[in-house]
Structure formats: structure tokens, C-alpha cells
Write a protein that holds these residues in place. Structure first.
Motif, mmCIF file in Angstrom:
data_model
loop_
_atom_site.group_PDB
_atom_site.id
_atom_site.type_symbol
_atom_site.label_atom_id
_atom_site.label_comp_id
_atom_site.label_asym_id
_atom_site.label_seq_id
_atom_site.Cartn_x
_atom_site.Cartn_y
_atom_site.Cartn_z
ATOM 1 N N LEU A 21 -11.009 75.941 -1.602
ATOM 2 C CA LEU A 21 -11.729 74.863 -0.915
ATOM 3 C C LEU A 21 -13.037 74.493 -1.612
ATOM 4 O O LEU A 21 -14.119 74.644 -1.035
ATOM 5 C CB LEU A 21 -12.015 75.282 0.531
ATOM 6 N N ILE A 44 -16.130 78.307 7.397
ATOM 7 C CA ILE A 44 -14.877 79.055 7.355
ATOM 8 C C ILE A 44 -15.198 80.467 7.837
ATOM 9 O O ILE A 44 -16.047 81.151 7.250
ATOM 10 C CB ILE A 44 -14.292 79.090 5.920
ATOM 11 N N VAL A 88 -5.524 79.773 9.983
ATOM 12 C CA VAL A 88 -5.038 78.676 9.138
ATOM 13 C C VAL A 88 -3.974 79.200 8.170
ATOM 14 O O VAL A 88 -2.925 78.585 7.995
ATOM 15 C CB VAL A 88 -6.206 78.008 8.375
ATOM 16 N N TYR A 103 -5.254 73.063 5.494
ATOM 17 C CA TYR A 103 -6.709 72.910 5.600
ATOM 18 C C TYR A 103 -7.077 71.427 5.649
ATOM 19 O O TYR A 103 -7.914 71.016 6.456
ATOM 20 C CB TYR A 103 -7.437 73.579 4.434
#
Length: 148
Positions: A21, A44, A88, A103
Motif C-alpha cells: 500500500l 492500517i 482484509v 484494499y
């Protein structure tokens, strides 16, 4: 079409997906869903923090995939999006979709919530899901609601 300005704070309390990410990808997903300028923090977290926040703010004693704390809708969208890395990752595996795509979906979903979209009533859910699907298609990501 130019996208609205975005001030993004990206935090990794759970670092397991940091490499997956990078800031530019998170910005791209959020900007795709923003209709007005935004000031958004993405955090996160691990399951413990996700569960604690969900329990404290929603009265639900489990970690969920994404929590949206929206503070303003206009003239600037102000929100915190909290994504639980463990949830997730498990959901992506269960659905057989790439983790990054999941995501992206949850960041779009949370950003729409931050702007007042909801999915409590059936007609609202249909509208929100259609908007998510449209945004994700523009990002080259498959419809997350299509039955596999």
C-alpha cells in the motif's frame, strides 16, 4: 477529468501490508471516490485495535474490515478510515480476489461513507454498490459484488 485535492495521512499500526500500500496507490483509490476536496487519514491496524474501535464506537465486539469516522462532508470531506489488515487479508483469501483489489474496494467504500453514502436501506445499498462498482471499474478492478 481532474480529481479533487486530497490531504492524506497514511499510518501503519500493523505494518504487514506497508509494501503493498504505497502512498500513491492509496491516494489514487481515495481520489477516485472523492467528489470534493478531502482531508483523510488512513490507518492500517491489527485485529486487537480494530476490535477495540468497533466495540467502542459501534458496540460490536469483533474486528471489521473498515471503519469510517466522518467529520465533515463539505466544503472539505474530513474523515478517518481504519482498515484491519488481518480481516482484509482473510476476506480477500476467502473471496479469491487479489489483496490489493480488496484494499482498493474498502478504501473506495470508506471514502463514499465519508461523503454520506450509506447502505443500511436496500435502495441505498443498491446505489452505493453501483457507485463502488463504477469507480472500481475505472481503476481496472472487477466488480466486488458479482457472484463468483
Amino acid at each position: 477529468m481532474s480529481r479533487p485535492e486530497l490531504s492524506l495521512s497514511l499510518q501503519f499500526a500493523d505494518p504487514r501490508h506497508r509494501a503493498l500500500l504505497p502512498r500513491h496507490k492509496v491516494q489514487r483509490y481515495i481520489r477516485a471516490a472523492l467528489e470534493l476536496p478531502g482531508e483523510i487519514a488512513v490507518r492500517i491496524v491489527n485485529a486487537e485495535e480494530g476490535r477495540s474501535l468497533n466495540r467502542e464506537y459501534r458496540g460490536k465486539d469483533y474486528a471489521t474490515n473498515v471503519l469510517t469516522f466522518d467529520y465533515s462532508h463539505e466544503p472539505v470531506v474530513g474523515a478517518d478510515l481504519v482498515l484491519c489488515a488481518e480481516v482484509v487479508e482473510k476476506e480477500a483469501g476467502d473471496m479469491g480476489v487479489p489483496l490489493l483489489d480488496h484494499y482498493a474496494h474498502l478504501l473506495v467504500h470508506g471514502t463514499l461513507h465519508a461523503q454520506g453514502y450509506d447502505h443500511e436501506a436496500d435502495d441505498e445499498a443498491e446505489c452505493m454498490e453501483a457507485r463502488e462498482t463504477e469507480i472500481l471499474a475505472g481503476l481496472g478492478i472487477a466488480d466486488p459484488y458479482r457472484k463468483r
